[in-house]
Motif scaffolding. Structure first.
Motif, short mmCIF file in Angstrom:
data_model
loop_
_atom_site.label_atom_id
_atom_site.label_comp_id
_atom_site.label_asym_id
_atom_site.label_seq_id
_atom_site.Cartn_x
_atom_site.Cartn_y
_atom_site.Cartn_z
N PHE A 123 -18.66 -43.33 94.73
CA PHE A 123 -18.39 -42.48 93.58
C PHE A 123 -18.14 -41.04 94.02
O PHE A 123 -17.15 -40.42 93.62
N HIS A 124 -19.02 -40.52 94.86
CA HIS A 124 -18.94 -39.11 95.26
C HIS A 124 -17.65 -38.79 96.02
O HIS A 124 -17.03 -37.76 95.76
N LYS A 125 -17.26 -39.63 96.96
CA LYS A 125 -16.06 -39.32 97.75
C LYS A 125 -14.79 -39.35 96.91
O LYS A 125 -13.77 -38.81 97.31
N ASN A 126 -14.86 -39.97 95.73
CA ASN A 126 -13.71 -40.03 94.83
C ASN A 126 -13.86 -39.08 93.64
O ASN A 126 -13.17 -39.21 92.63
N ASN A 127 -14.79 -38.12 93.77
CA ASN A 127 -15.02 -37.07 92.77
C ASN A 127 -15.56 -37.59 91.43
O ASN A 127 -15.22 -37.06 90.38
N PHE A 128 -16.38 -38.62 91.49
CA PHE A 128 -17.02 -39.16 90.30
C PHE A 128 -18.53 -39.18 90.50
O PHE A 128 -19.02 -39.23 91.62
N LYS A 129 -19.23 -39.17 89.39
CA LYS A 129 -20.65 -39.52 89.39
C LYS A 129 -20.70 -40.95 88.86
O LYS A 129 -19.81 -41.40 88.15
N ARG A 130 -21.74 -41.65 89.20
CA ARG A 130 -21.90 -43.03 88.73
C ARG A 130 -21.80 -43.09 87.20
O ARG A 130 -21.26 -44.03 86.62
N GLU A 131 -22.33 -42.09 86.52
CA GLU A 131 -22.33 -42.05 85.05
C GLU A 131 -20.94 -41.85 84.47
O GLU A 131 -20.75 -41.97 83.26
N ASP A 132 -19.95 -41.48 85.32
CA ASP A 132 -18.57 -41.31 84.85
C ASP A 132 -17.82 -42.63 84.78
O ASP A 132 -16.67 -42.67 84.35
N ILE A 133 -18.46 -43.70 85.23
CA ILE A 133 -17.81 -45.01 85.30
C ILE A 133 -18.54 -45.96 84.36
O ILE A 133 -19.77 -46.06 84.39
N LEU A 134 -17.78 -46.66 83.55
CA LEU A 134 -18.34 -47.69 82.68
C LEU A 134 -17.90 -49.05 83.22
O LEU A 134 -16.71 -49.33 83.30
#
Length: 168
Positions: A123-134
């Motif tokens: 998630f982090h290396k792709n500029n996301f937080k886990r909570e940004d993904i459903l």
């Protein structure tokens, strides 16, 4: 249902799903949110992956999302699950039943474990937080489309992610 039946499927998912999720997220590094769906048939003969980026994602429209054509091999979502279904001679997968729903819940439980174990680095290396993904799983058509979608979303995601995506 005994979750040991799903051990090979779980192992394959643990090994390959992180790469699939990484490849999906790498295509949307500039986006804020992403939904990733695992879609199965009415008789559970494998899954395909679909995804969508954006701020207003409607999981009910997963059939219009990006198709399962990422470069990562997703065969691990097919044959191991087909083998399990074929071994369950006592379940009629063509009709709704308590046994079929129990199978669905067992399958979702295995996927929940796999999704929860995805490395945070993806998630982090792709500029996301886990909570940004459903994450969710459902049937493309069949007996338990909405039940699987609702149940899986609640099983696979944190409360924060459910609130972000308006899933309650």
């Amino acid at each position: 249902m005994n979750l040991l039946k799903f051990e090979k499927f779980k192992k394959e998912c643990n090994q390959h799903l992180p790469k699939v999720v990484d490849e999906i997220l790498s295509t949307g590094k500039h986006k804020n949110q992403c939904a990733i769906g695992l879609i199965t048939t009415d008789d559970f003969y494998g899954f395909y992956v679909t995804w969508n980026f954006g701020d207003d994602i409607d999981t009910g429209e997963y059939f219009e999302w990006e198709p399962d054509d990422i470069s990562a091999n997703t065969d691990f979502l097919y044959q191991p699950l087909v083998d399990i279904v074929d071994s369950c001679k006592d379940i009629d997968f063509c009709s709704p039943s308590k046994e079929k729903w129990d199978f669905a819940v067992s399958l979702l439980t295995v996927l929940q474990e796999v999704i929860k174990q995805l490395p945070d680095d993806i998630f982090h290396k792709n500029n996301f937080k886990r909570e940004d993904i459903l994450f969710f799983a459902t049937m493309g058509d069949g007996d338990y489309i909405y039940e699987m979608l609702d149940t899986s979303a609640k099983m696979f995601n944190s409360q924060e992610a459910l609130e972000t995506f308006g899933v309650m």
